[in-house]
Write a protein that holds these residues in place. Structure first.
Motif, PDB file in Angstrom:
ATOM      1  N   LEU A   8      -7.707   9.709   5.225  1.00 46.62           N
ATOM      2  CA  LEU A   8      -8.375   9.741   3.925  1.00 46.62           C
ATOM      3  C   LEU A   8      -7.687   8.843   2.902  1.00 46.62           C
ATOM      4  N   ARG A   9      -6.378   8.729   3.003  1.00 49.11           N
ATOM      5  CA  ARG A   9      -5.635   7.952   2.007  1.00 49.11           C
ATOM      6  C   ARG A   9      -5.544   6.472   2.345  1.00 49.11           C
ATOM      7  N   LYS A  10      -5.470   6.145   3.628  1.00 44.63           N
ATOM      8  CA  LYS A  10      -5.122   4.787   4.022  1.00 44.63           C
ATOM      9  C   LYS A  10      -6.241   4.014   4.721  1.00 44.63           C
ATOM     10  N   LYS A  11      -7.206   4.709   5.295  1.00 44.17           N
ATOM     11  CA  LYS A  11      -8.256   4.032   6.041  1.00 44.17           C
ATOM     12  C   LYS A  11      -9.474   3.781   5.155  1.00 44.17           C
ATOM     13  N   LYS A  12     -10.267   2.789   5.533  1.00 46.05           N
ATOM     14  CA  LYS A  12     -11.481   2.449   4.783  1.00 46.05           C
ATOM     15  C   LYS A  12     -12.644   3.298   5.286  1.00 46.05           C
ATOM     16  N   VAL A  13     -12.557   4.589   5.003  1.00 48.11           N
ATOM     17  CA  VAL A  13     -13.614   5.516   5.404  1.00 48.11           C
ATOM     18  C   VAL A  13     -14.132   6.241   4.167  1.00 48.11           C
TER      19      VAL A  13
END
Length: 334
Positions: free
Chosen positions: A196-201
């Protein structure tokens, strides 16, 4: 086909060369270890974290070197020492099974009991007892059926799980965390937080297989195990546990499907089933059909898929439900 045999003087991998060596499954997942867990080992050698024997270390090395290898000789690793370690890894206050024997009662005269059990297992005289069926209340008020095995069944299952973990921890993919040595619910939550914090989702799909433990197909499960295990004695033990049935209010009943939830070996068998039925499939899906960044976190039969757009969720669901069916899902945007 590659096979793996052993002599009593040591491990002898057959038809194997250095070119067969592949990176471990832990390294195949793109997501790095998050900072909070970076200093922790990914796995422990055994179910309870004890140091494995030299022979089991050889099994793990061979499993990592060649993912096509079938292991034809495994039962001799089930020693009195491993049974003893398995006994002391069990919960001491656990409820007894149909035999009525508690952990404390079995410890009385333990060495003689373990020697006898070891002998029966290796002679083929060991018989799995039915599990005692109990129910616990779920948060929604429904009753969850659990199986309580007899203590000797727990011991043998624990020992066999320790042996098989040396193979499957080299096969299992890095994006799931449930019922694996050295992994926990907290690590699964950490991984989801990292996504949630680091991925482009922007969307998270939550998928849970309804009644998974009770409904998995036994025949398919054994076929999945046979991809790596060709020792007929290990396979017979697994079939004995799957077919032992359950006792409820003094009545025995056959379990035509499923692996009893609550038995020691069921989590590993369920993970093997999902490895072939879901994990390998979802890995291919995100490489061939998914568009944009995709992150997967699985804990037991609870799956979380992070994608950039809702149509990616619908694409995934269309293929997933066409393959497995019987899935409850929910989609939430960030």
């Amino acid at each position: 086909m590659y096979v793996y045999e052993e002599s009593h003087s040591g491990t002898v991998p057959m038809n194997q060369s250095n070119k067969d060596r592949k990176p471990s499954a832990e390294n195949e997942e793109e997501r790095p270890l998050i900072k909070e867990n970076a200093g922790q080992p990914n796995t422990h050698p055994t179910q309870g974290g004890e140091r494995v024997s030299q022979g089991l270390a050889g099994v793990r090395k061979a499993a990592g070197n060649n993912k096509e290898m079938k292991f034809t000789a495994l039962l001799h690793h089930l020693t009195v020492d491993l049974l003893r370690e398995s006994f002391y890894s069990l919960k001491r206050k656990a409820a007894p099974g149909v035999d009525g024997v508690t952990w404390q009662e079995y410890e009385d005269g333990l060495e003689d009991r373990l020697t006898d059990l070891h002998d029966r297992v290796h002679r083929g005289a060991y018989r799995a007892k039915p599990s005692r069926r109990v129910y616990i209340e779920k948060a929604d008020g429904r009753q969850r059926p659990l199986a309580v095995p007899a203590i000797e069944d727990k011991l043998v299952q624990q020992a066999v799980a320790t042996i098989l973990n040396q193979i499957y921890e080299e096969d299992f993919l890095g994006f799931w965390y449930g019922f694996r040595p050295g992994r926990s619910q907290h690590q699964a939550l950490d991984a989801l937080s990292y996504v949630l914090r680091k991925k482009k989702v922007n969307y998270i799909l939550d998928a849970d297989i309804r009644g998974f433990f009770d409904n998995l197909d036994k025949d398919w499960l054994v076929q999945f195990v046979e991809h790596r295990v060709a020792d007929p004695r290990i396979l017979r033990l697994i079939r004995k546990w799957l077919n032992a049935g359950v006792m409820e209010e003094g009545e025995w009943s056959e379990t035509k499907t499923g692996s009893p939830q609550g038995s020691v070996v069921s989590p590993l068998l369920a993970n093997i089933y999902l490895h072939y039925a879901f994990d390998l499939w979802v890995n291919v899906w995100r490489q061939k059909w998914a568009h944009g960044e995709v992150a997967v976190v699985r804990y037991a039969d609870d799956h979380h898929l992070g994608v950039s757009a809702p149509d990616r969720c619908r694409s995934f669901l269309g293929k997933l439900t066409g393959t497995t069916g019987n899935v409850w899902t929910g989609i939430a945007s960030r």
